[in-house]
Design a protein around this motif. Structure first.
Motif, PDB file in Angstrom:
ATOM      1  N   ASN A   1       0.593  -1.177   0.021  1.00  0.00           N
ATOM      2  CA  ASN A   1      -0.082  -0.095  -0.028  1.00  0.00           C
ATOM      3  C   ASN A   1       0.998   1.213  -0.013  1.00  0.00           C
TER       4      ASN A   1
ATOM      5  N   ASP B   1       3.328   6.315   6.493  1.00  0.00           N
ATOM      6  CA  ASP B   1       4.043   7.073   5.149  1.00  0.00           C
ATOM      7  C   ASP B   1       3.406   8.602   5.268  1.00  0.00           C
TER       8      ASP B   1
ATOM      9  N   HIS C   1       0.316   3.495  -3.203  1.00  0.00           N
ATOM     10  CA  HIS C   1      -0.691   4.482  -2.821  1.00  0.00           C
ATOM     11  C   HIS C   1       0.262   5.692  -2.034  1.00  0.00           C
TER      12      HIS C   1
ATOM     13  N   TYR D   1     -12.889  -2.051  -2.616  1.00  0.00           N
ATOM     14  CA  TYR D   1     -12.480  -0.629  -2.877  1.00  0.00           C
ATOM     15  C   TYR D   1     -11.274  -0.462  -3.287  1.00  0.00           C
ATOM     16  N   SER D   2     -10.801   0.151  -4.385  1.00  0.00           N
ATOM     17  CA  SER D   2      -9.380   0.637  -4.665  1.00  0.00           C
ATOM     18  C   SER D   2      -9.275   1.700  -5.655  1.00  0.00           C
ATOM     19  N   THR D   3      -8.382   2.434  -5.403  1.00  0.00           N
ATOM     20  CA  THR D   3      -7.857   3.546  -6.330  1.00  0.00           C
ATOM     21  C   THR D   3      -6.688   3.154  -7.139  1.00  0.00           C
TER      22      THR D   3
ATOM     23  N   SER E   1      -3.437  -9.893  -3.721  1.00  0.00           N
ATOM     24  CA  SER E   1      -3.851  -9.810  -2.534  1.00  0.00           C
ATOM     25  C   SER E   1      -5.024 -11.093  -1.946  1.00  0.00           C
TER      26      SER E   1
ATOM     27  N   GLY F   1      -4.701  -4.124  -6.968  1.00  0.00           N
ATOM     28  CA  GLY F   1      -6.105  -3.612  -6.978  1.00  0.00           C
ATOM     29  C   GLY F   1      -7.190  -4.197  -6.809  1.00  0.00           C
ATOM     30  N   ALA F   2      -7.191  -5.312  -6.041  1.00  0.00           N
ATOM     31  CA  ALA F   2      -8.478  -6.131  -5.799  1.00  0.00           C
ATOM     32  C   ALA F   2      -9.187  -5.438  -4.569  1.00  0.00           C
ATOM     33  N   GLY F   3      -8.653  -4.477  -3.998  1.00  0.00           N
ATOM     34  CA  GLY F   3      -9.209  -3.933  -2.674  1.00  0.00           C
ATOM     35  C   GLY F   3      -9.417  -4.767  -1.607  1.00  0.00           C
ATOM     36  N   MET F   4      -8.128  -5.813  -1.533  1.00  0.00           N
ATOM     37  CA  MET F   4      -8.347  -6.706  -0.514  1.00  0.00           C
ATOM     38  C   MET F   4      -7.415  -6.527   0.566  1.00  0.00           C
ATOM     39  N   GLY F   5      -6.358  -5.664   0.316  1.00  0.00           N
ATOM     40  CA  GLY F   5      -5.186  -5.247   1.147  1.00  0.00           C
ATOM     41  C   GLY F   5      -5.669  -5.310   2.724  1.00  0.00           C
ATOM     42  N   LEU F   6      -6.334  -3.848   2.850  1.00  0.00           N
ATOM     43  CA  LEU F   6      -6.790  -3.577   4.202  1.00  0.00           C
ATOM     44  C   LEU F   6      -7.702  -4.563   4.769  1.00  0.00           C
ATOM     45  N   PRO F   7      -8.677  -5.151   3.993  1.00  0.00           N
ATOM     46  CA  PRO F   7      -9.602  -6.215   4.777  1.00  0.00           C
ATOM     47  C   PRO F   7      -8.436  -7.441   4.975  1.00  0.00           C
TER      48      PRO F   7
ATOM     49  N   ILE G   1      -5.555   9.038   3.195  1.00  0.00           N
ATOM     50  CA  ILE G   1      -6.887   8.356   2.723  1.00  0.00           C
ATOM     51  C   ILE G   1      -7.901   9.073   3.109  1.00  0.00           C
TER      52      ILE G   1
ATOM     53  N   ALA H   1     -12.148   2.769   2.370  1.00  0.00           N
ATOM     54  CA  ALA H   1     -11.004   2.148   2.185  1.00  0.00           C
ATOM     55  C   ALA H   1     -10.786   0.842   2.749  1.00  0.00           C
TER      56      ALA H   1
HETATM   57  N1  LIG Z   1      -0.870   4.391   2.575  1.00  0.00           N
HETATM   58  C1  LIG Z   1      -2.069   4.689   1.813  1.00  0.00           C
HETATM   59  N2  LIG Z   1      -1.939   5.982   1.408  1.00  0.00           N
HETATM   60  C2  LIG Z   1      -3.022   6.311   0.544  1.00  0.00           C
HETATM   61  N3  LIG Z   1      -4.202   5.553   0.295  1.00  0.00           N
HETATM   62  C3  LIG Z   1      -4.342   4.246   0.904  1.00  0.00           C
HETATM   63  C4  LIG Z   1      -3.109   3.945   1.610  1.00  0.00           C
HETATM   64  N4  LIG Z   1      -3.281   2.612   1.811  1.00  0.00           N
HETATM   65  C5  LIG Z   1      -4.459   2.291   1.268  1.00  0.00           C
HETATM   66  N5  LIG Z   1      -5.080   3.390   0.681  1.00  0.00           N
HETATM   67  C6  LIG Z   1      -6.331   3.596  -0.136  1.00  0.00           C
HETATM   68  O1  LIG Z   1      -7.115   2.566   0.544  1.00  0.00           O
HETATM   69  C7  LIG Z   1      -7.646   1.749  -0.806  1.00  0.00           C
HETATM   70  C8  LIG Z   1      -7.720   0.242  -0.504  1.00  0.00           C
HETATM   71  O2  LIG Z   1      -6.693  -0.466   0.101  1.00  0.00           O
HETATM   72  P1  LIG Z   1      -6.415  -1.886  -0.131  1.00  0.00           P
HETATM   73  O3  LIG Z   1      -5.132  -2.346   0.233  1.00  0.00           O
HETATM   74  O4  LIG Z   1      -7.807  -2.670   0.526  1.00  0.00           O
HETATM   75  O5  LIG Z   1      -6.658  -2.094  -1.459  1.00  0.00           O
HETATM   76  P2  LIG Z   1      -5.585  -2.003  -3.014  1.00  0.00           P
HETATM   77  O6  LIG Z   1      -4.325  -1.613  -2.369  1.00  0.00           O
HETATM   78  O7  LIG Z   1      -6.349  -0.973  -3.802  1.00  0.00           O
HETATM   79  O8  LIG Z   1      -5.612  -3.442  -3.664  1.00  0.00           O
HETATM   80  P3  LIG Z   1      -5.049  -4.777  -3.284  1.00  0.00           P
HETATM   81  O9  LIG Z   1      -4.404  -4.507  -1.702  1.00  0.00           O
HETATM   82  O10 LIG Z   1      -5.938  -5.827  -3.190  1.00  0.00           O
HETATM   83  O11 LIG Z   1      -3.964  -4.895  -4.272  1.00  0.00           O
HETATM   84  C9  LIG Z   1      -6.563   1.914  -1.946  1.00  0.00           C
HETATM   85  O12 LIG Z   1      -6.691   1.672  -3.185  1.00  0.00           O
HETATM   86  C10 LIG Z   1      -6.206   3.425  -1.547  1.00  0.00           C
HETATM   87  O13 LIG Z   1      -6.974   4.156  -2.253  1.00  0.00           O
END
Ligand SMILES: Nc1ncnc2c1ncn2[C@@H]1O[C@H](COP(=O)(O)OP(=O)(O)OP(=O)(O)O)[C@@H](O)[C@H]1O
Ligand SMILES: [Mg+2]
Lengths: 179, 116
Positions: A85, A110, A89, A126-128, B35, A139-145, A115, A121
């Motif tokens: 992340n 960081d 991001h 959800y992903s940007t 992920s 970008g599956a939006g699965m990192g934070l979950p 956010i 998020a």
């Molecule tokens: N350190 C950060 N700084 C800014 N935005 C962040 C940060 N971490 C997460 N985000 C925001 O939160 C969203 C969701 O994060 P998440 O890790 O769940 O999904 P992802 O990174 O988009 O995809 P994935 O982790 O599945 O590859 C990101 O797309 C981004 O918009």
């Protein structure tokens, strides 16, 4: 300065103070994890080449300390997702692991764009992430979950244009206790 | 089954991480979203994916996988091979789809409880 304990006169405190060194000798084998330790790793924004290295270092450190494999697995998942992340991001940041008597604390900060809507998020899906990231399978939006699911406590602090902090706590299971 | 047995049996190309050929394969997993794989892949698996970039190696190390099989005729990047050599994670290549290799692995008993 030690405050006078209730029921003790000033003089009665002296033996207590003298007794102190005995209580701060090296911890026994059983209390190996009592020894506090903190390690930090610099994470560089957009550096896909080194992404994941800090988490591999943390994994090896925890293995060398003989922690429960499933606990190490959970920390490894959270470490990787937080590193990615920041790389994708965030701005430049720091990932740290702290070993405490009853818990591990994984923290990532960081100084990136932050956010805007943390609840959003945290939602799965959800992903940007941009097209380049998606093409690489991010970008599956699965990192934070994933981080939420695999830690015992998670705290996300962030504001638009003001960086991001994610702190995760993992309680160390008692010997013989598995989850 | 060891990674090297899998290589021999299915005639897979080995492009990196040769020092890990004695790792044991106990499971299989298919996925291209990193992920999703990070959250769900079992330890000891042969991971079939079309992703060939360097970040797949950290996923395999952190999930304690046995090997990565790059499918669909995709080619791993040079950095991927370098990292895999460093970490001892075998990078294998299969010209056809993940599905077709997964089916063969399952029939050979990998991750298939009925075969035990
Ligand atoms: N350190 C950060 N700084 C800014 N935005 C962040 C940060 N971490 C997460 N985000 C925001 O939160 C969203 C969701 O994060 P998440 O890790 O769940 O999904 P992802 O990174 O988009 O995809 P994935 O982790 O599945 O590859 C990101 O797309 C981004 O918009
Ligand atoms: Mg993410």
């Amino acid at each position: 300065m030690l405050a006078t304990l209730p029921g003790l006169t000033e003089n009665d405190n002296l033996p207590l103070i003298n007794a102190r060194p005995a209580r701060i000798t090296a911890p026994s084998e059983n209390f190996k994890h009592m020894s506090q330790l903190k390690k930090s790793f610099h994470i560089k924004s957009r550096d896909f080449i080194r992404a994941g290295e800090a988490s591999i270092n943390i994994q090896n450190l925890l293995k060398s300390m003989d922690f429960d494999p499933s606990l190490i697995r959970r920390v490894a998942i959270c470490g990787y997702e937080s590193e990615m992340n920041v790389v994708m991001h965030g701005g430049d940041g720091t990932l740290s692991i702290e070993v405490d008597s009853d818990r591990l604390i994984l923290e990532i900060t960081d100084d990136g764009p932050g956010i805007e809507d943390i609840d959003l998020a945290m939602q799965a899906g959800y992903s940007t992430a941009n097209d380049d990231h998606r093409e690489m399978g991010f970008g599956a939006g699965m990192g934070l979950p994933n981080m939420k699911k695999n830690s015992d406590r998670i705290q996300v602090d962030s504001k638009k244009d003001d960086g991001t902090l994610v702190r995760m706590i993992f309680f160390i299971p008692e010997k013989g206790e598995t989850d | 089954m060891l990674v090297k047995d899998l290589v021999e049996k299915f005639d897979l190309a080995v492009t990196g991480g040769k020092s890990g050929l004695d790792r044991e394969v106990t499971e299989g997993y298919c996925g291209d979203l990193l992920s999703e794989v990070m959250g769900n892949a079992p330890a000891g698996c042969a991971w079939m994916t079309v992703q060939g970039h360097q970040n797949i190696v950290a996923v395999a190390v952190l999930r304690e996988m046995a090997a990565i099989v790059i499918t669909g005729g995709q080619i791993p990047d040079a950095e991927t091979i370098q990292k895999a050599d460093q970490e001892g994670i075998p990078i294998l290549q299969w010209p056809d789809s993940s599905f077709s290799l997964a089916g063969r692995l399952f029939s050979a008993g990998v991750g298939n409880p009925a075969s035990e």
